[in-house]
Design a protein around this motif. Structure first.
Motif, PDB file in Angstrom:
ATOM      1  N   ASP A   1      18.177  75.400  67.102  1.00 51.91           N
ATOM      2  CA  ASP A   1      19.115  74.289  67.280  1.00 51.91           C
ATOM      3  C   ASP A   1      18.772  73.209  66.260  1.00 51.91           C
ATOM      4  O   ASP A   1      17.879  72.393  66.464  1.00 51.91           O
ATOM      5  CB  ASP A   1      19.020  73.736  68.702  1.00 51.91           C
ATOM      6  N   LYS A   2      19.503  73.212  65.140  1.00 56.86           N
ATOM      7  CA  LYS A   2      19.194  72.289  64.047  1.00 56.86           C
ATOM      8  C   LYS A   2      19.553  70.841  64.384  1.00 56.86           C
ATOM      9  O   LYS A   2      19.143  69.916  63.683  1.00 56.86           O
ATOM     10  CB  LYS A   2      19.957  72.705  62.783  1.00 56.86           C
ATOM     11  N   ASN A   3      20.319  70.619  65.459  1.00 59.70           N
ATOM     12  CA  ASN A   3      20.753  69.273  65.819  1.00 59.70           C
ATOM     13  C   ASN A   3      20.029  68.712  67.037  1.00 59.70           C
ATOM     14  O   ASN A   3      20.441  67.695  67.600  1.00 59.70           O
ATOM     15  CB  ASN A   3      22.264  69.272  66.085  1.00 59.70           C
ATOM     16  N   SER A   4      18.971  69.352  67.451  1.00 57.68           N
ATOM     17  CA  SER A   4      18.274  68.925  68.668  1.00 57.68           C
ATOM     18  C   SER A   4      17.385  67.713  68.449  1.00 57.68           C
ATOM     19  O   SER A   4      16.960  67.066  69.400  1.00 57.68           O
ATOM     20  CB  SER A   4      17.408  70.077  69.196  1.00 57.68           C
ATOM     21  N   GLY A   5      17.085  67.412  67.192  1.00 59.12           N
ATOM     22  CA  GLY A   5      16.136  66.346  66.891  1.00 59.12           C
ATOM     23  C   GLY A   5      14.715  66.852  66.760  1.00 59.12           C
ATOM     24  O   GLY A   5      13.817  66.123  66.312  1.00 59.12           O
ATOM     25  N   ALA A   6      14.491  68.101  67.160  1.00 59.57           N
ATOM     26  CA  ALA A   6      13.174  68.712  67.007  1.00 59.57           C
ATOM     27  C   ALA A   6      12.981  69.135  65.550  1.00 59.57           C
ATOM     28  O   ALA A   6      13.958  69.431  64.849  1.00 59.57           O
ATOM     29  CB  ALA A   6      13.044  69.923  67.924  1.00 59.57           C
ATOM     30  N   PRO A   7      11.739  69.169  65.073  1.00 66.42           N
ATOM     31  CA  PRO A   7      11.489  69.600  63.697  1.00 66.42           C
ATOM     32  C   PRO A   7      12.102  70.976  63.444  1.00 66.42           C
ATOM     33  O   PRO A   7      12.043  71.862  64.297  1.00 66.42           O
ATOM     34  CB  PRO A   7       9.962  69.653  63.611  1.00 66.42           C
ATOM     35  N   ILE A   8      12.671  71.147  62.265  1.00 66.29           N
ATOM     36  CA  ILE A   8      13.355  72.415  61.956  1.00 66.29           C
ATOM     37  C   ILE A   8      12.371  73.476  61.476  1.00 66.29           C
ATOM     38  O   ILE A   8      12.397  74.614  61.919  1.00 66.29           O
ATOM     39  CB  ILE A   8      14.452  72.178  60.900  1.00 66.29           C
TER      40      ILE A   8
END
Length: 385
Positions: free
Chosen positions: A138-145
């Motif tokens: 999930d690239k939009n989760s705010g977690a590091p990619i």
């Protein structure tokens, strides 16, 4: 048995934060030995060491390091670890394929991650590490990619701590792991327990032995006899052949041992200096040689401090040494830095083979234990000039 020697911390050596635990962590390996791992290896709740270091909870560990090594003050050690530990992530939870990151304000972001394989990090000391890489689904989760985890192991295992680095741009954009290693310990560990582990306390009071026993020709004879004994027990019909072969091989080992002793006896210089790890304690003890080195033999450290380089460069000048030694696969970066900080700046960089890994190509090319030890003798002759 009683011929095993404890690891030795010599004056001037860089204290290693990443010495590997024998049988668990590794710093030299063939790339083909690296096994795939899943996030489940790091499952559970973890806490960052950075807040502990900032709060002063680890000050006792820094003090003990300063007293033990004398190379840096407690304040300098603290600054060194604060730089390496720096992270705005305070807690991490790993559950299945999901990583949750909680920052210092308490905000949590998370994503499922897919495993992308490993990247082999070659350190400046000639050692290396397996970096396990994961990409957020999930690239939009705010977690590091892009996430990279290292715990000094190369196969599925339960680590005592791990280092994690990440970026939202690419793996190439991740900060240099030689100077940046955010470290996470189990969340259940108290500050005192983290302090003890960092200080190098051994709660089991086990002696740390130098494992590089094969770099003594005298030890090799013990192993040859043991191999022959075990083979004879398995194949009694050929026991006499094993015995004769062992005797013949041990004769060659003994002859080479005598050659080593003669070279040292006739050498004007009896001092070796390693701009590298030092796995040759058994060899130097056999022949009464003294030495200095950047790191102990099992260190997985990646760079030498200014103090260590200065100490070794001054030792080269004091002993008027014409060479600086490294082990196989070294990029010679530290040795070259030492050389450039000496008065003459013209020392040879020589390589002693510690045989810590053997490839199929080595075997196909006819490389043998005796052959490597004979080559090492020729290198030793040059180093003792």
């Amino acid at each position: 048995g009683d011929k095993a020697k404890e690891e030795e911390m010599k004056e001037g050596m860089q204290e290693s934060e990443h010495e590997h635990s024998h049988g668990k962590e590794v710093s030299t390996f063939e790339d083909s030995e690296v096994k795939d791992r899943s996030l489940s290896d790091w499952k559970g709740d973890w806490q960052s060491a950075y807040p502990l270091a900032k709060s002063g909870a680890l000050d006792e560990a820094f003090k003990e390091k300063a007293e033990k090594t004398g190379k840096m003050t407690a304040e300098e050690y603290k600054a060194y670890y604060l730089k390496g530990y720096e992270s705005d992530i305070a807690k991490i939870n790993i559950d299945g394929d999901t990583i949750s990151f909680t920052d210092e304000s308490g905000k949590t972001v998370k994503s499922a991650y897919k495993y992308l394989g490993t990247y082999i990090q070659n350190w400046s000391t000639g050692t290396k590490a397996a970096m396990y890489r994961f990409e957020a689904e999930d690239k939009n989760s705010g977690a590091p990619i892009y996430v990279e985890i290292n715990d000094h192991m190369i196969e599925p295992a339960e680590p005592e701590h791990f280092h994690i680095r990440f970026s939202n741009e690419s793996f190439d954009a991740i900060k240099d792991p030689e100077s940046y290693w955010p470290t996470f310990y189990p969340a259940a560990m108290t500050a005192e327990e983290v302090n003890d582990e960092l200080a190098g306390h051994d709660h089991h009071e086990e002696t740390e032995y130098d494992e590089h026993v094969w770099l003594s020709l005298k030890n090799a004879e013990l192993y040859v006899n043991k191999i022959a004994e075990d083979l004879s027990a398995l194949d009694a019909a050929n026991a006499e052949n094993y015995k004769k072969n062992a005797e013949a091989y041990n004769k060659q080992l003994s002859e080479l041992d005598t050659q080593y002793a003669d070279v040292v006896k006739n050498a004007a210089n009896k001092y070796l200096l390693f701009g590298d790890r030092f796995p040759f304690r058994y060899l130097v003890d056999d022949y009464g040689l003294d030495y200095s080195a950047a790191f102990v033999g099992c260190s997985a450290d990646t760079e030498a401090s200014f103090e260590t380089v200065r100490f070794l460069a001054e030792k080269v000048d004091e002993k008027k040494l014409g060479s600086i030694l490294v082990i196989e696969n070294s990029d010679q970066k530290i040795a070259n830095t030492i050389q450039q900080n000496t008065q003459e700046k013209n020392q040879k960089i020589l390589v002693l083979d510690s045989m810590q890994s053997v490839t199929e190509k080595n075997i196909a090319d006819g490389e043998t234990y005796l052959g490597v030890m004979q080559k090492n003798l020729e290198v030793l002759k040059q180093a003792l000039q």
